[in-house]
Write a protein that holds these residues in place. Structure first.
Motif, PDB file in Angstrom:
ATOM      1  N   GLU A 187      -4.200   9.322 -12.181  1.00  0.00           N
ATOM      2  CA  GLU A 187      -4.069   9.756 -13.789  1.00  0.00           C
ATOM      3  C   GLU A 187      -2.923  10.483 -14.099  1.00  0.00           C
ATOM      4  OE1 GLU A 187      -8.141  11.042 -14.313  1.00  0.00           O
ATOM      5  OE2 GLU A 187      -8.837   8.869 -13.731  1.00  0.00           O
ATOM      6  N   THR A 188      -2.445  11.298 -13.075  1.00  0.00           N
ATOM      7  CA  THR A 188      -1.503  12.370 -13.394  1.00  0.00           C
ATOM      8  C   THR A 188      -0.052  12.224 -12.851  1.00  0.00           C
ATOM      9  OG1 THR A 188      -2.388  13.725 -11.714  1.00  0.00           O
ATOM     10  CG2 THR A 188      -3.195  13.898 -13.975  1.00  0.00           C
TER      11      THR A 188
ATOM     12  N   TYR B 150       1.110  10.894 -10.068  1.00  0.00           N
ATOM     13  CA  TYR B 150       1.604   9.615  -9.499  1.00  0.00           C
ATOM     14  C   TYR B 150       1.192   8.338 -10.553  1.00  0.00           C
ATOM     15  CZ  TYR B 150       2.333  11.903  -4.978  1.00  0.00           C
ATOM     16  OH  TYR B 150       2.758  12.573  -4.087  1.00  0.00           O
ATOM     17  N   SER B 151       1.083   8.883 -11.592  1.00  0.00           N
ATOM     18  CA  SER B 151       0.671   7.708 -12.707  1.00  0.00           C
ATOM     19  C   SER B 151       1.649   6.607 -12.993  1.00  0.00           C
ATOM     20  CB  SER B 151       0.231   8.422 -14.167  1.00  0.00           C
ATOM     21  OG  SER B 151       1.373   8.844 -14.605  1.00  0.00           O
ATOM     22  N   ASP B 152       3.021   7.041 -12.583  1.00  0.00           N
ATOM     23  CA  ASP B 152       4.268   6.011 -12.915  1.00  0.00           C
ATOM     24  C   ASP B 152       4.856   5.922 -11.648  1.00  0.00           C
ATOM     25  OD1 ASP B 152       5.157   8.514 -12.712  1.00  0.00           O
ATOM     26  OD2 ASP B 152       6.597   8.370 -14.364  1.00  0.00           O
ATOM     27  N   SER B 153       4.029   5.957 -10.503  1.00  0.00           N
ATOM     28  CA  SER B 153       4.896   5.630  -9.194  1.00  0.00           C
ATOM     29  C   SER B 153       4.561   4.210  -8.746  1.00  0.00           C
ATOM     30  CB  SER B 153       4.087   6.590  -7.956  1.00  0.00           C
ATOM     31  OG  SER B 153       2.748   6.490  -7.720  1.00  0.00           O
ATOM     32  N   THR B 154       5.427   3.882  -7.691  1.00  0.00           N
ATOM     33  CA  THR B 154       5.357   2.506  -7.052  1.00  0.00           C
ATOM     34  C   THR B 154       5.589   2.633  -5.651  1.00  0.00           C
ATOM     35  OG1 THR B 154       7.538   1.939  -7.361  1.00  0.00           O
ATOM     36  CG2 THR B 154       6.060   1.230  -9.270  1.00  0.00           C
ATOM     37  N   MET B 155       4.845   1.899  -4.904  1.00  0.00           N
ATOM     38  CA  MET B 155       4.912   1.879  -3.442  1.00  0.00           C
ATOM     39  C   MET B 155       5.330   0.694  -2.778  1.00  0.00           C
ATOM     40  SD  MET B 155       1.811   2.323  -0.783  1.00  0.00           S
ATOM     41  CE  MET B 155       1.481   4.127  -1.045  1.00  0.00           C
ATOM     42  N   GLN B 156       6.344   0.495  -1.948  1.00  0.00           N
ATOM     43  CA  GLN B 156       6.770  -0.463  -0.995  1.00  0.00           C
ATOM     44  C   GLN B 156       6.375  -0.239   0.297  1.00  0.00           C
ATOM     45  OE1 GLN B 156      10.753   0.433  -2.512  1.00  0.00           O
ATOM     46  NE2 GLN B 156      10.964  -1.691  -3.132  1.00  0.00           N
ATOM     47  N   ASN B 157       5.721  -1.194   0.756  1.00  0.00           N
ATOM     48  CA  ASN B 157       5.195  -1.418   2.327  1.00  0.00           C
ATOM     49  C   ASN B 157       5.867  -2.421   2.978  1.00  0.00           C
ATOM     50  OD1 ASN B 157       3.453   0.945   1.929  1.00  0.00           O
ATOM     51  ND2 ASN B 157       2.141  -0.598   1.463  1.00  0.00           N
ATOM     52  N   GLU B 158       6.542  -2.038   4.244  1.00  0.00           N
ATOM     53  CA  GLU B 158       7.168  -3.067   5.406  1.00  0.00           C
ATOM     54  C   GLU B 158       6.286  -2.832   6.483  1.00  0.00           C
ATOM     55  OE1 GLU B 158      11.487  -3.477   7.515  1.00  0.00           O
ATOM     56  OE2 GLU B 158      11.310  -2.567   5.630  1.00  0.00           O
ATOM     57  N   VAL B 159       5.901  -4.245   7.089  1.00  0.00           N
ATOM     58  CA  VAL B 159       5.151  -4.161   8.383  1.00  0.00           C
ATOM     59  C   VAL B 159       6.020  -3.737   9.467  1.00  0.00           C
ATOM     60  CG1 VAL B 159       3.864  -5.338   9.783  1.00  0.00           C
ATOM     61  CG2 VAL B 159       3.212  -5.721   7.508  1.00  0.00           C
ATOM     62  N   ILE B 160       5.548  -2.802  10.168  1.00  0.00           N
ATOM     63  CA  ILE B 160       6.528  -2.633  11.417  1.00  0.00           C
ATOM     64  C   ILE B 160       5.990  -3.400  12.438  1.00  0.00           C
ATOM     65  CG2 ILE B 160       7.301  -0.895  13.299  1.00  0.00           C
ATOM     66  CD1 ILE B 160       6.907   1.134  10.852  1.00  0.00           C
ATOM     67  N   SER B 161       4.581  -3.195  12.856  1.00  0.00           N
ATOM     68  CA  SER B 161       3.966  -3.864  13.927  1.00  0.00           C
ATOM     69  C   SER B 161       2.630  -3.930  13.653  1.00  0.00           C
ATOM     70  CB  SER B 161       4.273  -3.399  15.217  1.00  0.00           C
ATOM     71  OG  SER B 161       3.540  -2.116  15.267  1.00  0.00           O
ATOM     72  N   THR B 162       1.891  -4.995  14.553  1.00  0.00           N
ATOM     73  CA  THR B 162       0.408  -5.465  14.422  1.00  0.00           C
ATOM     74  C   THR B 162      -0.021  -5.245  15.782  1.00  0.00           C
ATOM     75  OG1 THR B 162       0.491  -6.288  12.310  1.00  0.00           O
ATOM     76  CG2 THR B 162      -1.497  -6.519  13.538  1.00  0.00           C
ATOM     77  N   ILE B 163      -0.839  -4.624  16.320  1.00  0.00           N
ATOM     78  CA  ILE B 163      -1.342  -4.602  17.539  1.00  0.00           C
ATOM     79  C   ILE B 163      -2.927  -5.109  17.578  1.00  0.00           C
ATOM     80  CG2 ILE B 163      -1.741  -3.404  19.798  1.00  0.00           C
ATOM     81  CD1 ILE B 163       0.368  -1.325  18.717  1.00  0.00           C
ATOM     82  N   ALA B 164      -3.134  -6.518  18.143  1.00  0.00           N
ATOM     83  CA  ALA B 164      -4.666  -6.753  18.143  1.00  0.00           C
ATOM     84  C   ALA B 164      -5.338  -5.969  19.260  1.00  0.00           C
ATOM     85  CB  ALA B 164      -4.600  -8.187  18.601  1.00  0.00           C
TER      86      ALA B 164
ATOM     87  N   ALA C 275       6.555  11.579 -14.392  1.00  0.00           N
ATOM     88  CA  ALA C 275       5.166  12.122 -14.585  1.00  0.00           C
ATOM     89  C   ALA C 275       5.150  13.365 -13.389  1.00  0.00           C
ATOM     90  CB  ALA C 275       3.913  11.241 -14.370  1.00  0.00           C
ATOM     91  N   HIS C 276       5.689  13.316 -12.292  1.00  0.00           N
ATOM     92  CA  HIS C 276       5.575  14.286 -11.241  1.00  0.00           C
ATOM     93  C   HIS C 276       6.278  15.381 -11.851  1.00  0.00           C
ATOM     94  CE1 HIS C 276       6.123  16.344  -7.331  1.00  0.00           C
ATOM     95  NE2 HIS C 276       5.070  15.517  -6.889  1.00  0.00           N
ATOM     96  N   PRO C 277       5.881  16.931 -11.312  1.00  0.00           N
ATOM     97  CA  PRO C 277       6.398  17.972 -11.769  1.00  0.00           C
ATOM     98  C   PRO C 277       7.869  18.062 -11.418  1.00  0.00           C
ATOM     99  CG  PRO C 277       4.229  18.452 -11.130  1.00  0.00           C
ATOM    100  CD  PRO C 277       4.488  17.026 -10.676  1.00  0.00           C
TER     101      PRO C 277
ATOM    102  N   GLY D 264       9.807  15.590 -10.858  1.00  0.00           N
ATOM    103  CA  GLY D 264      10.661  14.568 -11.438  1.00  0.00           C
ATOM    104  C   GLY D 264      10.912  13.311 -10.487  1.00  0.00           C
ATOM    105  N   PRO D 265      11.503  12.419 -10.980  1.00  0.00           N
ATOM    106  CA  PRO D 265      11.745  11.241  -9.978  1.00  0.00           C
ATOM    107  C   PRO D 265      12.449  11.534  -8.679  1.00  0.00           C
ATOM    108  CG  PRO D 265      12.313  11.094 -12.540  1.00  0.00           C
ATOM    109  CD  PRO D 265      12.347  12.185 -12.382  1.00  0.00           C
ATOM    110  N   HIS D 266      11.650  11.009  -7.760  1.00  0.00           N
ATOM    111  CA  HIS D 266      12.264  11.135  -6.452  1.00  0.00           C
ATOM    112  C   HIS D 266      11.447   9.926  -5.336  1.00  0.00           C
ATOM    113  CE1 HIS D 266       8.889  14.002  -6.418  1.00  0.00           C
ATOM    114  NE2 HIS D 266       8.745  13.919  -5.078  1.00  0.00           N
ATOM    115  N   SER D 267      12.186   9.964  -4.302  1.00  0.00           N
ATOM    116  CA  SER D 267      11.589   9.053  -3.328  1.00  0.00           C
ATOM    117  C   SER D 267      10.844   9.766  -2.213  1.00  0.00           C
ATOM    118  CB  SER D 267      12.059   7.929  -2.698  1.00  0.00           C
ATOM    119  OG  SER D 267      12.668   7.054  -3.921  1.00  0.00           O
ATOM    120  N   VAL D 268       9.833   9.345  -1.569  1.00  0.00           N
ATOM    121  CA  VAL D 268       9.251   9.753  -0.290  1.00  0.00           C
ATOM    122  C   VAL D 268       8.980   8.556   0.837  1.00  0.00           C
ATOM    123  CG1 VAL D 268       7.351  11.090   0.910  1.00  0.00           C
ATOM    124  CG2 VAL D 268       8.087  11.878  -1.483  1.00  0.00           C
TER     125      VAL D 268
END
Length: 137
Positions: free
Chosen positions: A56-57, A59-73, A92-94, A96-100
């Motif tokens: 609501e604050t 991260y209100s304008d944040s987006t996420m991109q996920n990429e699978v590395i591996s799956t272990i059954a 919206a972040h104090p 400012g725009p950046h990536s993590v």
């Protein structure tokens, strides 16, 4: 979610929609979650309570991109999923725009309604000498 790998995309979609009902639907009722700052919570209601205020604050304008590395059954009804995750944070972040960039480790269970997250931990990529965040290339 018919395959464990589907969790990565579904988590991304729930985050990007900022819809807490969609986020809650990804987790087992008694799931645990450790965010990138080491904050531990247990239970789907607590996971939503951790995320709702930031969506609501800051991260209100944040987006996420996920990429699978591996799956272990771990059998027919359990798996471990690793994925790269990039959080693009907006104005919206104090700070400012950046990536993590982070690495997500999730333990998944197959329930009658599909794969769900039993435990998730998110670790920020940092330079071990300086503590500064590192972005994957």
């Amino acid at each position: 979610m018919k395959r464990p790998e589907d969790i990565a995309e579904q988590f991304q979609e729930a985050w990007n929609s900022h819809e807490m009902t969609a986020l809650a639907a990804l987790f087992c009722a008694d799931a645990s979650f450790v965010n990138r700052f080491g904050h531990y919570v247990r239970g789907v209601q607590e996971i939503v309570a951790l995320h709702a205020p930031i969506h609501e604050t800051i991260y209100s304008d944040s987006t996420m991109q996920n990429e699978v590395i591996s799956t272990i059954a771990l059998g027919d009804d359990a798996a471990v999923l690793h994925c790269w995750s990039r959080l693009n944070i907006g104005k919206a972040h104090p700070a400012g725009p950046h990536s993590v960039d982070t690495v997500i480790l999730a333990v998944l269970r197959l329930l009658p309604n599909g794969w769900r997250i039993q435990a998730l931990e998110n670790v920020t990529l940092t330079n071990p000498r300086t503590g500064q965040p590192v972005l994957r290339t």
